[in-house]
Design a protein around this motif. Structure first.
Motif, short mmCIF file in Angstrom:
data_model
loop_
_atom_site.label_atom_id
_atom_site.label_comp_id
_atom_site.label_asym_id
_atom_site.label_seq_id
_atom_site.Cartn_x
_atom_site.Cartn_y
_atom_site.Cartn_z
N UNK A 1 7.73 5.63 -13.97
CA UNK A 1 7.09 6.88 -14.31
C UNK A 1 5.59 6.98 -14.10
N UNK A 2 4.82 5.93 -14.42
CA UNK A 2 3.36 6.05 -14.39
C UNK A 2 2.66 4.84 -13.78
N UNK B 1 17.07 8.62 3.12
CA UNK B 1 16.44 8.43 1.82
C UNK B 1 14.97 8.83 1.90
N UNK B 2 14.48 9.49 0.85
CA UNK B 2 13.06 9.81 0.77
C UNK B 2 12.26 8.69 0.12
N UNK B 3 12.91 7.59 -0.15
CA UNK B 3 12.22 6.34 -0.52
C UNK B 3 12.18 5.49 0.74
N UNK B 4 11.02 5.44 1.39
CA UNK B 4 10.95 4.79 2.70
C UNK B 4 9.68 3.98 2.84
N UNK B 5 9.68 3.09 3.84
CA UNK B 5 8.57 2.16 4.06
C UNK B 5 8.21 2.12 5.54
N UNK B 6 7.01 1.58 5.79
CA UNK B 6 6.58 1.24 7.14
C UNK B 6 6.39 -0.27 7.23
N UNK B 7 6.77 -0.84 8.38
CA UNK B 7 6.59 -2.27 8.65
C UNK B 7 5.46 -2.48 9.63
N UNK B 8 4.84 -3.65 9.57
CA UNK B 8 3.72 -3.98 10.45
C UNK B 8 4.16 -4.11 11.91
N UNK B 9 3.47 -3.40 12.79
CA UNK B 9 3.71 -3.52 14.22
C UNK B 9 3.19 -4.84 14.75
N UNK B 10 1.99 -5.22 14.29
CA UNK B 10 1.31 -6.40 14.81
C UNK B 10 1.19 -7.49 13.75
N UNK B 11 1.13 -8.72 14.20
CA UNK B 11 0.81 -9.87 13.36
C UNK B 11 -0.36 -10.57 14.04
N UNK C 1 0.86 -1.17 0.00
CA UNK C 1 0.00 0.00 0.00
C UNK C 1 0.90 1.23 0.00
N UNK C 2 0.30 2.43 0.05
CA UNK C 2 1.12 3.63 0.08
C UNK C 2 0.61 4.58 1.15
N UNK C 3 1.52 5.45 1.61
CA UNK C 3 1.16 6.51 2.53
C UNK C 3 1.91 7.77 2.15
N UNK D 1 5.36 8.99 -2.91
CA UNK D 1 6.21 9.65 -3.88
C UNK D 1 7.21 8.70 -4.54
N UNK D 2 7.42 7.53 -3.92
CA UNK D 2 8.39 6.56 -4.46
C UNK D 2 7.81 5.67 -5.55
#
Length: 323
Positions: free
Chosen positions: A195-196, A76-86, A55-57, A182-183
């Motif tokens: 690009x698209x 880096x402005x290319x970054x991610x979030x990981x899941x806190x919970x499983x 997904x994206x944020x 943005x990534x």
């Protein structure tokens, strides 16, 4: 079709005081507190490629992302979030950091222990159906996963945030990644950005990913004091890491002690000075392989703020010595 998007405000998860220093445990080696290590139901470490939904944020929010750094101070402005919970099909909230007794609920964010690491992300198939992350609903229902020209595009991204939202993405899919919006169009295939891909070819695609070393690493770590840091609450963030961070140790004038992580913001730690009430600090850093950075390199620096640090992040200069 609905897509996940968010930019959440961040606050420090703990408010520590000078009393916390009296409770710090000595650390003659680089052992770490047991409740910082993923176990139980936590997703495996993704040292080999794993497949999940993406997904994206829009951004980290303010003042910090889930790893304890402002977005402006990321490497880096290319970054991610990981899941806190499983917690498949359980969308409730739970206390953070996750305690050792509750480790079965731990996601791959691992109480911040995977902060500051890099992941290589490879784009996979597109969903032709409804792929909205609704609780207790299948991913890509009423459709199928289909290969297209974007499959195989790659990007190396920094772990900078955490995803604890109550939806199927963050709870049912242990290898879900939330990517910086943005990534999305900076993914590279055949030597050029796609690009698209977003928005018309996105729909929360499949991805594969794995942890990788920091790309083209040079120099040394960066250290900064966080907002409201002061003599009696010296909280720092450590970044520009060669291999993530599992801990910080500080020298109290007589021995090395394990610093306390600020909540589960994995790059933010509360340290103590070399003398009680002082402004001078010595630290060393433990990386994601539980090895001391630079063979135990010691970083010495001082609190630069006259009283309380006002900005979200105040960088400091330091000197180094061999461990």
């Amino acid at each position: 079709m609905p897509e996940r998007n968010r930019a959440r405000p961040r606050t420090s998860l703990t408010v520590l005081s000078a009393l916390a220093f009296a409770c710090a445990s000595p650390a003659g080696s680089h052992a770490l507190a047991a409740d910082r290590t993923p176990s139980g139901g936590a997703a495996p470490a993704a040292s080999s490629p794993v497949t999940g939904n993406a997904t994206w944020f829009t951004g980290l929010g303010s003042p910090y992302g889930g790893c304890g750094l402002p977005q402006a101070n990321l490497d880096s402005q290319d970054f991610v979030a990981l899941n806190v919970f499983n917690t498949p099909h359980d969308y409730n909230g739970y206390p953070r950091p996750i305690s050792a007794s509750d480790a079965a609920r731990m996601g791959i964010f691992a109480n911040g222990q995977n902060c500051g690491r890099y992941v290589q992300v490879t784009i996979g198939d597109y969903c032709t159906g409804v792929n909205d992350g609704a609780p207790n609903q299948p991913f890509c229902r009423n459709g199928s996963w289909t290969a297209d020209t974007y499959d195989g595009a790659t990007l190396t991204m920094l772990v900078a945030d955490s995803c604890a939202d109550g939806n199927a993405w963050c709870r049912d899919d242990p290898y879900h990644l939330d990517l910086s919006q943005a990534s999305l169009n900076r993914f590279v295939k055949n030597g050029a950005p796609v690009g698209d891909m977003y928005p018309n070819h996105w729909n929360n695609r499949h991805i594969s990913w794995q942890f990788v070393p920091a790309p083209g690493y040079s120099g040394d770590i960066k250290i900064g004091f966080l907002q409201n840091a002061q003599v009696w609450w010296p909280v720092i963030a450590v970044s520009h890491l060669p291999n993530g961070i599992h801990g910080v140790q500080y020298y109290d004038g007589s021995s090395w002690r394990n610093a306390t992580m600020d909540g589960d913001m994995g790059q933010a730690y509360v340290i103590a000075p070399t003398t009680t009430g002082g402004r001078d600090y010595r630290i060393r850093v433990v990386d994601a392989s539980d090895a001391l950075v630079g063979g135990g390199r010691v970083y010495s620096f001082s609190l630069p703020c006259a009283s309380t640090c006002g900005p979200a992040y105040t960088p400091v200069s330091y000197t180094t010595a061999s461990g």
